[in-house]
Design an enzyme around this catalytic site. Structure first.
Site, short mmCIF file in Angstrom:
data_model
loop_
_atom_site.label_atom_id
_atom_site.label_comp_id
_atom_site.label_asym_id
_atom_site.label_seq_id
_atom_site.Cartn_x
_atom_site.Cartn_y
_atom_site.Cartn_z
N TYR A 1 -5.76 -5.58 3.96
CA TYR A 1 -5.38 -5.55 2.55
C TYR A 1 -4.67 -6.85 2.19
O TYR A 1 -3.80 -7.32 2.91
CB TYR A 1 -4.44 -4.37 2.25
CG TYR A 1 -4.12 -4.24 0.79
CD1 TYR A 1 -5.00 -3.61 -0.08
CD2 TYR A 1 -2.94 -4.77 0.28
CE1 TYR A 1 -4.71 -3.50 -1.44
CE2 TYR A 1 -2.65 -4.67 -1.07
CZ TYR A 1 -3.53 -4.04 -1.93
OH TYR A 1 -3.25 -3.95 -3.27
N GLY B 1 -8.76 -13.57 3.21
CA GLY B 1 -9.51 -12.53 3.91
C GLY B 1 -10.32 -13.12 5.05
O GLY B 1 -10.33 -12.58 6.16
N GLY C 1 -9.47 -17.41 0.25
CA GLY C 1 -9.89 -17.60 1.63
C GLY C 1 -9.03 -16.88 2.64
O GLY C 1 -9.22 -17.01 3.85
N TYR D 1 -17.84 -8.86 3.10
CA TYR D 1 -18.28 -8.61 4.48
C TYR D 1 -19.67 -9.19 4.71
O TYR D 1 -19.93 -9.77 5.77
CB TYR D 1 -18.26 -7.12 4.80
CG TYR D 1 -16.90 -6.48 4.67
CD1 TYR D 1 -15.74 -7.16 5.02
CD2 TYR D 1 -16.76 -5.18 4.18
CE1 TYR D 1 -14.49 -6.57 4.90
CE2 TYR D 1 -15.53 -4.58 4.06
CZ TYR D 1 -14.39 -5.28 4.41
OH TYR D 1 -13.17 -4.70 4.28
N TYR E 1 -5.02 1.60 -3.59
CA TYR E 1 -6.26 0.91 -3.97
C TYR E 1 -7.48 1.78 -3.71
O TYR E 1 -8.41 1.83 -4.52
CB TYR E 1 -6.37 -0.41 -3.20
CG TYR E 1 -7.65 -1.16 -3.46
CD1 TYR E 1 -7.83 -1.90 -4.63
CD2 TYR E 1 -8.70 -1.13 -2.54
CE1 TYR E 1 -9.01 -2.58 -4.87
CE2 TYR E 1 -9.88 -1.81 -2.77
CZ TYR E 1 -10.04 -2.53 -3.94
OH TYR E 1 -11.21 -3.20 -4.18
N GLU E 2 -7.47 2.49 -2.59
CA GLU E 2 -8.61 3.33 -2.22
C GLU E 2 -8.55 4.72 -2.83
O GLU E 2 -9.36 5.58 -2.52
CB GLU E 2 -8.70 3.43 -0.69
CG GLU E 2 -9.06 2.10 -0.05
CD GLU E 2 -9.13 2.16 1.46
OE1 GLU E 2 -8.63 3.13 2.08
OE2 GLU E 2 -9.69 1.21 2.04
N GLU F 1 -8.94 -1.09 11.25
CA GLU F 1 -8.65 0.11 10.46
C GLU F 1 -8.36 -0.25 9.00
O GLU F 1 -8.86 0.39 8.09
CB GLU F 1 -7.46 0.86 11.07
CG GLU F 1 -7.03 2.09 10.30
CD GLU F 1 -8.04 3.23 10.36
OE1 GLU F 1 -7.97 4.11 9.47
OE2 GLU F 1 -8.90 3.26 11.24
#
Length: 158
Positions: free
Chosen positions: A86, A97, A95, A131, A26-27, A83
């Site tokens: 996901y 996360g 909800g 966030y 993903y990153e 760290e």
């Protein structure tokens, strides 16, 4: 459906590895994943360098969070450093996360942590917005610096 979150156990190493590879993909950092199964097991379950939470929807693992403690000289206490977090793409927006962050906050409170910190890639707008919705603040005046393993050896010298 409801999310159930539990601490990972040694028998979960393959699942943890799968989620690490998913977040790296993903990153756009898959080439940076260099650990092997034995090292991952040793670091998580023998050396206890980090801990992992697994999130289940029924019997299916749908997410993970890997965290450890750091230390703030300014606060004078340990902190909880996240760290990786996901969630499977198709399970986002439910909800889950927030449930992971709630569990991490509970752990931080129980362990008397002074802070929770993590990093996020600048292009990851969905995560940044999430966030912010939690009340987190981006520390834009700080830059993360890194020495890779080869540079550490080079600096340490012969």
């Amino acid at each position: 459906m409801t999310l159930t979150i539990r601490q990972a156990q040694p028998q979960d190493c393959a699942t943890i590895g799968r989620f690490i590879r998913l977040i790296a993909e993903y990153e756009k950092m898959s080439d940076d994943v260099i650990w092997d199964d034995a090292t991952l097991y040793d670091q998580l379950f023998v050396e206890h360098r980090a801990e992992v939470l697994l999130g289940y929807e029924g019997e299916e693992v749908v997410g993970f969070a890997l965290y450890f403690h750091n230390f703030s000289t300014f606060v004078g206490r340990k902190g909880l450093y996240l760290e990786d977090l996901y969630l499977l793409q198709e399970k986002r927006g439910r909800g889950y996360g927030k449930a992971f962050f709630k569990r991490l906050a509970e752990i931080a409170v129980k362990r008397h942590c002074g802070r929770m910190e993590w990093v996020c890639l600048n292009w990851n707008t969905p995560s940044i917005n999430f966030y912010k919705s939690l009340g987190a603040e981006g520390l834009t005046e700080w830059t993360t610096w890194r020495l890779s393993e080869d540079k550490i050896h080079q600096l340490a010298g012969p």
